[in-house]
Design an enzyme around this catalytic site. Sequence first.
Site, mmCIF file in Angstrom:
data_model
loop_
_atom_site.group_PDB
_atom_site.id
_atom_site.type_symbol
_atom_site.label_atom_id
_atom_site.label_comp_id
_atom_site.label_asym_id
_atom_site.label_seq_id
_atom_site.Cartn_x
_atom_site.Cartn_y
_atom_site.Cartn_z
ATOM 1 C CD GLU A 242 19.631 41.330 113.772
ATOM 2 O OE1 GLU A 242 20.506 41.502 114.511
ATOM 3 O OE2 GLU A 242 19.784 41.263 112.643
ATOM 4 C CE LYS B 273 18.146 40.475 109.381
ATOM 5 N NZ LYS B 273 19.483 40.535 108.938
ATOM 6 C CE LYS C 290 23.759 43.184 114.603
ATOM 7 N NZ LYS C 290 23.002 42.522 113.626
ATOM 8 C CD GLU D 168 29.296 42.062 112.391
ATOM 9 O OE1 GLU D 168 28.237 42.097 113.388
ATOM 10 O OE2 GLU D 168 29.206 42.765 111.591
ATOM 11 C CG ASN E 85 28.302 39.400 110.095
ATOM 12 O OD1 ASN E 85 27.530 38.413 109.702
ATOM 13 N ND2 ASN E 85 27.846 40.620 109.653
ATOM 14 C CD GLU F 63 27.780 39.011 114.819
ATOM 15 O OE1 GLU F 63 27.849 39.679 115.757
ATOM 16 O OE2 GLU F 63 27.714 39.576 113.683
ATOM 17 C CB SER F 64 24.992 36.455 109.363
ATOM 18 O OG SER F 64 25.092 37.757 109.983
#
Length: 381
Positions: free
Chosen positions: A165, A167, A228, A277, A299, A335-336
């Site tokens: 990502e 970001k 995103k 998601e 997520n 994710e994350s």
Amino acid sequence: MESLMRATSLNSIPSPFLNHTFRQHDSRFTSGFKSTSSTLINNGRSSLPCLRAQQSETTDEFKVRNSQDEVSATQGIRIRRRPPTGPPLHYVGPFEFRLQNEGNTPRNILEEIVWNKDTEVAQMKDKKPLYTLKKAIELAPPPRDFIAALKASYLRTGMPALIAEVKKASPSRGVLREDFEPVEIAKAYEKGGAACLSVLTDAKYFQGSFENLEAIRNAGVTCPLLCKEFIVDAWQLYYARAKGADAVLLIAAVLPDLDIKYMTKICKLIGLTALVEVHDENEMDRILKIDGIQLIGINNRNLETFEVDISNTKKLLEGERGEKIRQKEIVVVGESGLFTPDDVAYVQEAGVKAILVGESIVKQKDPTAGIAELFGKDISA
Ligand SMILES: O=P(O)(O)OC[C@@H](O)[C@@H](O)c1c[nH]c2ccccc12
């Protein structure tokens, strides 16, 4: 209620389905939709005197939003949509006033982001109506196969494919990298073995932009790109494709089932992959009931509270849910909150074939080396 739901969603269908509907969908904010919805909800108001009518139109619009929220609530969605003009006015004698209250104040950060996005998108749509985007889509670089890239990477490395990502900042973490050169970072990710890239485009909360997405796409990066963004309106799908996106994120905490259904169809129609998601069991169960979904992201971060817990990925893939996902051959993305080779191994063990990682690699001086560190080995070869 059912008819309202249908009306709302029909308004989301692009013109190949219904050629004239976009002006209506144009919104929740324009007269087309207003009158359609008002009629549905409140027939007969049109006979009221002009001034009253205007006032009641606002009230009706508020009712539309309220009803949308009621529909969402039946699906366990807590995020409410922005009231178009705030809550109805109150009258005391000749005075009118609007209270700051539960109804017009976002309850959490996700709700705030979504309300802002509603306003932002309404303004962007005025500047670039759908027909201009349709032309732009024809000229856009052809879409790349996001899921095929994930599968190929998984087969090649035997480890979860990386969606890396781009970001700069986030509401939970603040600025992650001061010297933020999106194209350089994207190239470094690709060199490090990323299968796909995710590019934040929200400006207000993540300091991202569509310029970043376009620049990365035009810089010779060959990885497929995920836009995103907080999608609240089908118009944004066209916009993302026009800007060179290959995939978009649809957040189940924000979108009711019918929106997800129709948006998934629109994505297919214009060559976008939808990454849907989810964060909890209810969202996963809702999504597993919808046909045609090929890619689900779990997520680990709760977008309402920012709490991160990577065991969430495991929890949502256990038992019957995992079984159903395997049967449907859905690719799952963890994710994350992934920082170490142990974290990667943990979510792989839970059943993911791909991971979406931002913070731990974007913060590294050399993001290429950051990827090798995350996996505990060089995955570029
Ligand atoms: O930086 P992290 O913890 O590696 O997370 C990346 C990604 O999962 C996260 O940015 C994200 C997941 N879903 C989102 C929805 C909106 C904005 C951001 C996100």
